[in-house]
Structures are given as C-alpha cells and as structure tokens.
Design a protein around this motif. Structure first.
Motif, PDB file in Angstrom:
ATOM      1  N   GLN A 321      17.093  -8.653 123.097  1.00 29.25           N
ATOM      2  CA  GLN A 321      15.857  -9.233 123.642  1.00 29.25           C
ATOM      3  C   GLN A 321      14.632  -8.900 122.789  1.00 29.25           C
ATOM      4  O   GLN A 321      13.724  -9.722 122.642  1.00 29.25           O
ATOM      5  CB  GLN A 321      15.661  -8.738 125.081  1.00 29.25           C
ATOM      6  N   PRO A 325      10.888 -12.571 120.001  1.00 27.25           N
ATOM      7  CA  PRO A 325       9.614 -13.073 119.474  1.00 27.25           C
ATOM      8  C   PRO A 325       9.702 -13.526 118.016  1.00 27.25           C
ATOM      9  O   PRO A 325       8.997 -14.446 117.600  1.00 27.25           O
ATOM     10  CB  PRO A 325       8.672 -11.866 119.622  1.00 27.25           C
ATOM     11  N   GLU A 399      10.773 -15.616 129.436  1.00 23.04           N
ATOM     12  CA  GLU A 399       9.516 -16.002 128.773  1.00 23.04           C
ATOM     13  C   GLU A 399       9.611 -17.372 128.108  1.00 23.04           C
ATOM     14  O   GLU A 399       8.605 -18.026 127.867  1.00 23.04           O
ATOM     15  CB  GLU A 399       9.138 -14.955 127.705  1.00 23.04           C
ATOM     16  N   TYR A 400      10.836 -17.776 127.787  1.00 26.57           N
ATOM     17  CA  TYR A 400      11.010 -18.991 126.982  1.00 26.57           C
ATOM     18  C   TYR A 400      11.573 -20.164 127.785  1.00 26.57           C
ATOM     19  O   TYR A 400      11.764 -21.251 127.248  1.00 26.57           O
ATOM     20  CB  TYR A 400      11.925 -18.687 125.784  1.00 26.57           C
ATOM     21  N   THR A 401      11.845 -19.935 129.078  1.00 23.59           N
ATOM     22  CA  THR A 401      12.526 -20.988 129.855  1.00 23.59           C
ATOM     23  C   THR A 401      11.705 -22.272 129.923  1.00 23.59           C
ATOM     24  O   THR A 401      12.253 -23.365 129.786  1.00 23.59           O
ATOM     25  CB  THR A 401      12.841 -20.496 131.282  1.00 23.59           C
ATOM     26  N   GLU A 402      10.402 -22.137 130.101  1.00 22.94           N
ATOM     27  CA  GLU A 402       9.583 -23.338 130.302  1.00 22.94           C
ATOM     28  C   GLU A 402       9.593 -24.233 129.069  1.00 22.94           C
ATOM     29  O   GLU A 402       9.832 -25.439 129.163  1.00 22.94           O
ATOM     30  CB  GLU A 402       8.144 -22.920 130.643  1.00 22.94           C
ATOM     31  N   ARG A 442      11.279 -14.870 138.235  1.00 21.23           N
ATOM     32  CA  ARG A 442       9.849 -15.199 138.436  1.00 21.23           C
ATOM     33  C   ARG A 442       9.551 -15.636 139.872  1.00 21.23           C
ATOM     34  O   ARG A 442       8.427 -15.988 140.187  1.00 21.23           O
ATOM     35  CB  ARG A 442       9.451 -16.327 137.484  1.00 21.23           C
ATOM     36  N   TYR A 446       8.207 -20.651 141.100  1.00 18.17           N
ATOM     37  CA  TYR A 446       8.430 -20.983 139.679  1.00 18.17           C
ATOM     38  C   TYR A 446       9.777 -21.693 139.495  1.00 18.17           C
ATOM     39  O   TYR A 446       9.889 -22.687 138.786  1.00 18.17           O
ATOM     40  CB  TYR A 446       8.377 -19.702 138.849  1.00 18.17           C
TER      41      TYR A 446
END
Length: 802
Positions: A321, A325, A399-402, A442, A446
């Motif tokens: 993880q 980034p 953090e990256y799902t959207e 979340r 969400y």
C-alpha cells in the motif's frame, strides 16, 4: 511470367485448388525468380494451408502429399536466404499443425524427426503453443535436449535466440510435473548462457540472445514455482545488475524483460525467499518509476513495469500500500489512453495497410468500424493491474476507488472484442464488486453513491453486450455487486428493466435450442457442424448459469419481498425443469427453485406445485448434476421450508437413501451429488425430526461420513455431528462411548481432506470434542490407538490450529 502470375491475384485465383500447392512450391523453389515473387508464393502457400487445408490437401493423391512434405524439408535445408527459410519453416509448421489429429497423433513423423535433427526452432515453438500440453507430454525429452543444445551454438546468435524463444513457448504451457526432472539441467544451461551473454553485452553490445534468455528464465521459474527456490540465488544478483545498469535507450527492451523476470521469480518462490531482495528490487523499480514521465509513449518498459508492480503487490500484500502514491499516477495515465476510432467505407478501409495499426469490424457491406490498436494493449494491461490492486489491497485501495470507477464504468461499453484486448472488455466489470468492497470502509453513504454510478451502466450492458464471454463476466459482476450492497440496492426502475432483460435472455435460450435442433436435421449436418452447435450450446448454458447467479443474489438479498417480481419469469423457469429438456436446463432450473425455497422460507410453498414433484423425481435422475441440485433443494426444504413441507420430507428420505447406497455413489462423477444427499438426510433429521425415525436412520448417516468434496455441505454435517455429540446422544456415542474411535476417525478424515477451514467456528467445535476426550486418559489412548499415523497427525494438526 511467374512474377506477373503471382502479383496479379485474378490469375492465381483461377488455378484449381489442388494444383495451387504444387504451383506455389514450384515458385518457391525457383531460385532464379525474383526474391519478391518467391516470398509472395511462400506467404500465399501458408495462407492456403491455414484457411483451406481440408479442401485442398486431403484430396491430393498420397504420392503427391509425400512429395510435398519431402520437398518442403528439402527447401528448408537448401535455402540460403534466412528470411526465405523462415517463411518456409512457417509453411512446414502450418502443415505439421494440420497433420496432427485431435488426439495428438502425428501424421508426419519424418517432419518431426527432421525438426529434432535440425531444430528449426520457429516450427518447434509454434507447435509447442498450438498443441499444448499434448506436444509437451509426448516430446518433452527430445525437445528440451535439442533446444538446449541449439542454444549453445555460439556461432549463430539468431539461431540461439530462436531456440530460447521456442523454449519459452514450450515451458509456458508445460505441466509442472513434466518440467521438474529437467530443472537442474535447464538452470545450468540458462545460467551459463546468461553469464556469457552478459559479458558479450559489455564487450560487444549484443543483446538479442540475452533478451530471450532472460524471458526463458522467467518462464521456467513461472512454471516451476516453489521448486525454483534452490536456484534463486544463482540468478537474482545478475538480474538486479542488468536492471541497475542497462539504462541506455537501446537496452530498454532488455531492461523491461529483466524487470518482468525478477517479478515472476519473486512470485514463483514466494514472499519468504524474495524478502531478502524485496527492498533492493522496490528501490530499482521506484527509480525507474520516477523516470516514467520522461519515457516515450512507445517505451517497451512501460507495460513490463505495470505488470511487475502488480506482481509485487501480490507478493507483498498489504505492505504494498505504501507504494501506491508512486504507482497509481502512471498506471491511471496508461489506463486512460483514448483509442482513435473511425467509421470508414469499405474502399477507404482497403486502402489502409496493416502497418498502420488499425483493426476493423464489418458493419455490413459498405461500412467498417475501425480502431487504432496502438497503446490499447498497454491500456488493457493497466486495467488488469487496477483489478489486481483492488483485489489484493481491499480497503487499502480506498483512496483510488472513485477515480478508478469513473475510468471503468464507461469501458463497459467498449465493444471491440479481440483476444489481446480482452481485459478492456472483461476487467471493468470484474472490478465493480471489488471496488465496492474497497469503498465499504468509507461508510454506507459513500458506498451507495459509488453503486449508483455503476448500477445503470451494468444493467444496460447486460441488455446490450453482444459477446457471450464478456456478457457472462458482466452478469457475474452484477450478481456479486448485489451481494455486496444487499437489500434495497435496486429501485423499481432497475427491477423493471432487469426483469425484461432476464426474460429476453431465457426466451433467447429456448429459441436458440430450437434453431440448433433444426440445424441437426439439415442435409449438410455432420460432425463438424455438431461441434459448432455444441460450442453454441455451451455458451448458452453459461449465460443461463449467470441468470441463475443474478437471481441467487436477488433472492439472498431481498428474500420473499421479491416474489411478485419473480412471477414474470416463473413460466420460463418452470419450462427449464420439464422432463424433455436437456440436463443443464433442469440443473439450473432446479438451482433457481432451490434459492426460492432457501431464501423465501415458508412463502416459497405458494409455488410448490411447480417444482416439488420434479425435485423429488430428479433426485434419482441419470445426470449427477441434476441429482445434486434436487438433493440440495430437498435439504433446504427441510431446513427453511416450514410445516407445509413436512410430508414431502418423509417422502424424500427413501429416495435420498437409494442414491447414497447405490454401488457407484462415490465415483468421481457421482460423489458431489451423493454428498448433497447425505447432507439432506442430516438436515431432515436435524430440522424435521418428527418426519423420520431418527434412531433408525442415524447409524446409517454416521457410516456415510465424512463429506470432503462439497465443502459447504461438509460444514453442515460436521455442525450437526457436533450438536449430537455435545448433547451426549446415546446412538452417536454408543454404549460406554464405544463409538468415539469411529467419531475420531471421521474428524481425522475431514481434517486430512481439508473439509473445514481452521478459521471456521465448526473447526473449534470439533477440536473441543477431541480435547474433552483428552482429559480422560484411558479413553483418549483407546481412540488414538485405533487411528492410522496419518489420522493421528491430522488430529494433532486440528488441535494445534483450531
């Protein structure tokens, strides 16, 4: 004349089919003719054998067939031009492919002998791919020896590279058990060649063979898996050295392949062994990643890097993880490549050459839809990697799902179907339930927002997707999403649209079956047609299984509330279980009614008139799959069905016993159905004990245990066994606990067959039964003494783990 004949298509087309082979061979053999004409003749001959073999070759007299085969081998030996020789090798490979029957029997033994004598690597590599794994099973000894010997040919770099490439093809599809005996020899050769070629790279700058050898090492490791551990330290220092130092532009492909090799070796040997180098490797990858934005779009390292990161994620798990980034920026950039598309008339399309990188789909006589495939393979790989991260990291990927959802949902409408681009069609759908799982952390609001963004697109895709493989993936994904979201995830409009789509799918299923039956009456019907019809039938049945998946997820989420909606499909599901229907229809129709009983509880009895008689009848069906579905239904009928089902539980018992006690009940094809019958008998005794004589049935039921093939039913039966033991049931324990050794052997066998996972509460209950006996010394000794050493070890393993 010959050049004109070859270059003007009309004249060539007028030559009779059977004569074309000899005509083209003559042209190839004519060394006085222009090189262009000979090459075109070779291309035409390969295409002819590829597209029309059955029309032109078998009709030739046997002496002509023999002459053609001999001539091909002779041309390969005599040809001096390497590009021409390669084309003739390709022709030989195509002919050889057509001369191996479905059982793997070779109709051209002298061709194979020639290959092994001269090792024309292209042909060997092609056959290893086309006929895997049969080719590997029959010829492993000769092929591996010949390829390794050819790889030692230091005088000819190109032949060495071809041999290494053929070895990659061979090992990629080689069963692990076949490869292991050759592992020492393979490793020894590959390592010595790698060291030699590294020196050549430093001294002369030659890299062709090294590129192929690195990929060969990766392929061997990938197949050998944990058996590669002893050789890990032999290769890793050199591979790390290449990645660190091969930074020049002309070495980009070598560096990319080496990165791939390192990650595949890491995956093969596992985290424990790889951790000694993991930190170094990650730093090398991170350094490459920081230069990523400076890479040109066609840099071959890009796709290798993307795949390597995903493998590192699989190796490191949650520890990966921290690198997201750095990794996600370039990955999203690659996954977001916009394909160049065009709508062209037929004339324009014909003017575009293959070299332009366009692929076309006909939209009728006059128009074609074109897509430029440059960059799409990388986009396809990137989509695969995003799915991998979501699957491996779960909430760590939140953090990256959207941004990933916004990328993936529009791809559900990507209609260009191609083997290379398959992930562009299937991975977006596969990602949806995984992304929902990631987003759970979340909170519900969400999660619901994300689901609303997906839901309409998924339903529309189910209704419009033309490719059955992609459609089945979308349907499976939709079912999984409903399971994640649960009750309330679909509104009335969703239900209305979905109901219409599922109804259409079922109606299409029946219509297609009728059309296939008509084709079977046609005068052109033969084995080849039947094979094609069977493929169509398999595709249709697979879609039917996905209809069942969707209904299962809806019933398990909505329970009896969904029954009024289900009634529009009811006549079609009833039709599936009619006696004249094929067994897969009856199997999946029963599975749907199993869900109705299991999840709608007593309310399901309203529909019993449609399924009860068939279910009782089909428990003794000739098809084991139908028996299994019927037996499972009778089990859940006892467990969840309510009082109205009592008389039918009594009626079901002797039918279930008959199946269990039949002579072939435990054969491989029958065992799952039989285990479902045993479980159903247990459920009737547990949940409807007043419907049967439990004391009479119980000794028989104990003698049928344990179950080990059907893991879910194994847990059910072991839980019931624990209930009986914990309540000190006299028939189960026997007078003075004389049945305990038998119970210990049942528990031991269950452990040996991994029937129950150690984290399951049932495993703890079983371990507690054993521990209770442990406290009474004499009884413990007696029980253990009657177990085999393997069973004793299994009992100890259970005690240690649960």
């Amino acid at each position: 004349i010959l050049i004109i004949c070859l270059l003007i298509g009309e004249t060539y087309e007028n030559i009779p089919g059977q004569s074309k082979i000899t005509f083209l061979l003559q042209a190839i053999r004519n060394t006085t003719a222009a090189e262009e004409a000979r090459q075109m003749a070779a291309v035409l001959l390969r295409r002819l054998l590829s597209s029309a073999f059955d029309e032109v070759y078998p009709t030739l007299p046997s002496d002509v067939q023999t002459a053609i085969k001999s001539e091909l081998l002779m041309i390969i030996q005599m040809e001096t031009q390497s590009s021409m020789r390669k084309k003739v090798c390709d022709i030989a490979a195509e002919l050889a492919r057509n001369l191996i029957d479905e059982d793997g029997n070779n109709q051209w033994p002298e061709g194979l002998k020639f290959l092994f004598d001269s090792v024309t690597c292209n042909a060997v590599g092609q056959m290893a791919t086309d006929f895997a794994p049969g080719f590997q099973k029959k010829f492993h000894e000769k092929v591996i020896a010949a390829l390794l010997q050819t790889m030692e040919d230091q005088g000819n770099q190109r032949v060495q590279a071809h041999a290494a490439a053929a070895l990659i093809n061979f090992t990629e599809d080689c069963p692990k058990s076949l490869l292991i005996p050759y592992l020492d020899n393979l490793v020894k050769h590959l390592h010595s060649i790698m060291v030699l070629k590294l020196q050549e790279l430093i001294q002369k700058g030659t890299k062709l063979v090294l590129e192929q050898v690195v990929t060969s090492i990766a392929s061997v490791a990938d197949t050998a898996e944990e058996k590669f551990v002893p050789y890990y330290d032999l290769f890793m220092p050199s591979l790390k050295h290449i990645v660190e130092n091969a930074v020049q532009k002309e070495l980009r492909l070598l560096r990319g392949k080496t990165i791939e090799c390192i990650s595949l070796i890491g995956l093969a040997v596992g985290k424990e062994k790889f951790m000694q180098d993991a930190s170094d490797v990650m730093q090398l990858l991170l350094k490459t990643q920081t230069d990523f934005n400076d890479m040109e779009d066609d840099d071959p390292q890009i796709s290798y890097m993307i795949s390597a990161w995903a493998r590192m994620c699989k190796i490191l798990g949650k520890e990966f993880q921290q690198y997201l980034p750095v990794v996600m920026g370039p990955l999203m950039k690659t996954a977001s490549i916009k394909p160049e598309v065009a709508l062209l008339d037929t004339q324009d399309m014909e003017n575009m050459s293959d070299d332009d990188g366009w692929e076309f789909v006909n939209l009728g006589d006059q128009q074609s839809f074109g897509i430029k495939t440059a960059g799409l393979e990388e986009k396809s790989t990137a989509c695969q990697m995003l799915v991998c991260y979501a699957k491996e990291l779960k909430e760590g990927f939140v953090e990256y799902t959207e941004q990933v959802v916004k990328l993936m949902v529009p791809l559900l409408k990507f209609y260009f179907h191609d083997d290379i681009l398959q992930p562009l069609n299937t991975k977006p759908a596969e990602s949806m339930p995984l992304l929902l799982e990631c987003a759970r952390v979340r909170g519900p609001e969400y999660l619901t927002q994300m689901w609303h963004f997906m839901c309409d697109a998924l339903i529309k895709a189910i209704g419009t997707e033309p490719d059955s493989d992609v459609l089945s993936e979308i349907m499976h994904s939709f079912a999984k999403c409903i399971e994640v979201m649960g009750d309330g995830c679909l509104n009335n409009e969703h239900f209305e649209e979905l109901g219409g789509i599922l109804k259409a799918k079922l109606e299409e299923h029946f219509k297609n079956q009728e059309l296939r039956q008509v084709k079977r009456q046609d005068e052109d019907y033969d084995e080849q047609v039947e094979e094609s019809l069977q493929d169509e039938d398999d595709n249709d049945v697979y879609i039917l299984t996905k209809v069942s998946d969707i209904l299962h997820s809806i019933f398990s989420s909505y329970k009896e509330k969904v029954l009024p909606w289900f009634e529009q499909l009811l006549p079609l599901i009833v039709n599936l279980i009619c006696p004249h229907r094929p067994w897969p229809d009856r199997q999946w129709g029963l599975c749907i009614f199993d869900d109705v009983i299991e999840h709608c509880s007593p309310a399901s009895f309203k529909y019993a008139e449609y399924f009860l008689r068939p279910m009782l009848q089909y428990v003794c069906d000739n098809s084991p799959e139908v028996r299994q579905a019927a037996a499972y239904g009778l089990g859940v009928m006892a467990q969840y069905g309510g009082d109205n089902y009592r008389p039918f539980c009594t009626e079901a018992l002797p039918l279930l016993v008959r199946v269990i006690q039949s002579a072939d009940s435990k054969t491989k094809e029958n065992v799952n159905a039989t285990e479902n019958c045993i479980s159903a008998v247990g459920k009737i005794m547990k949940f409807k004990p007043d419907c049967v004589n439990v004391e009479e049935v119980l000794p028989h039921w104990l003698s049928w245990l344990p179950l080990h093939e059907d893991k879910e039913e194994a847990v059910q039966t072991f839980n019931y066994l624990c209930d009986l033991i914990e309540s000190n049931h006299p028939i189960v324990l026997g007078p003075n606990n004389t049945n305990l050794p038998k119970i210990f052997s049942i528990i031991a066998e269950g452990e040996m067959h991994e029937a129950i996972k150690h984290e399951d509460p049932c495993a703890k209950r079983l371990a507690n039964v054993v521990r209770q006996v442990q406290t009474s010394g004499g009884l413990w000794t007696e029980c253990i003494a009657q177990l085999s050493p393997e069973q004793q070890a299994a009992i100890q393993e259970l005690l240690n783990s649960a």
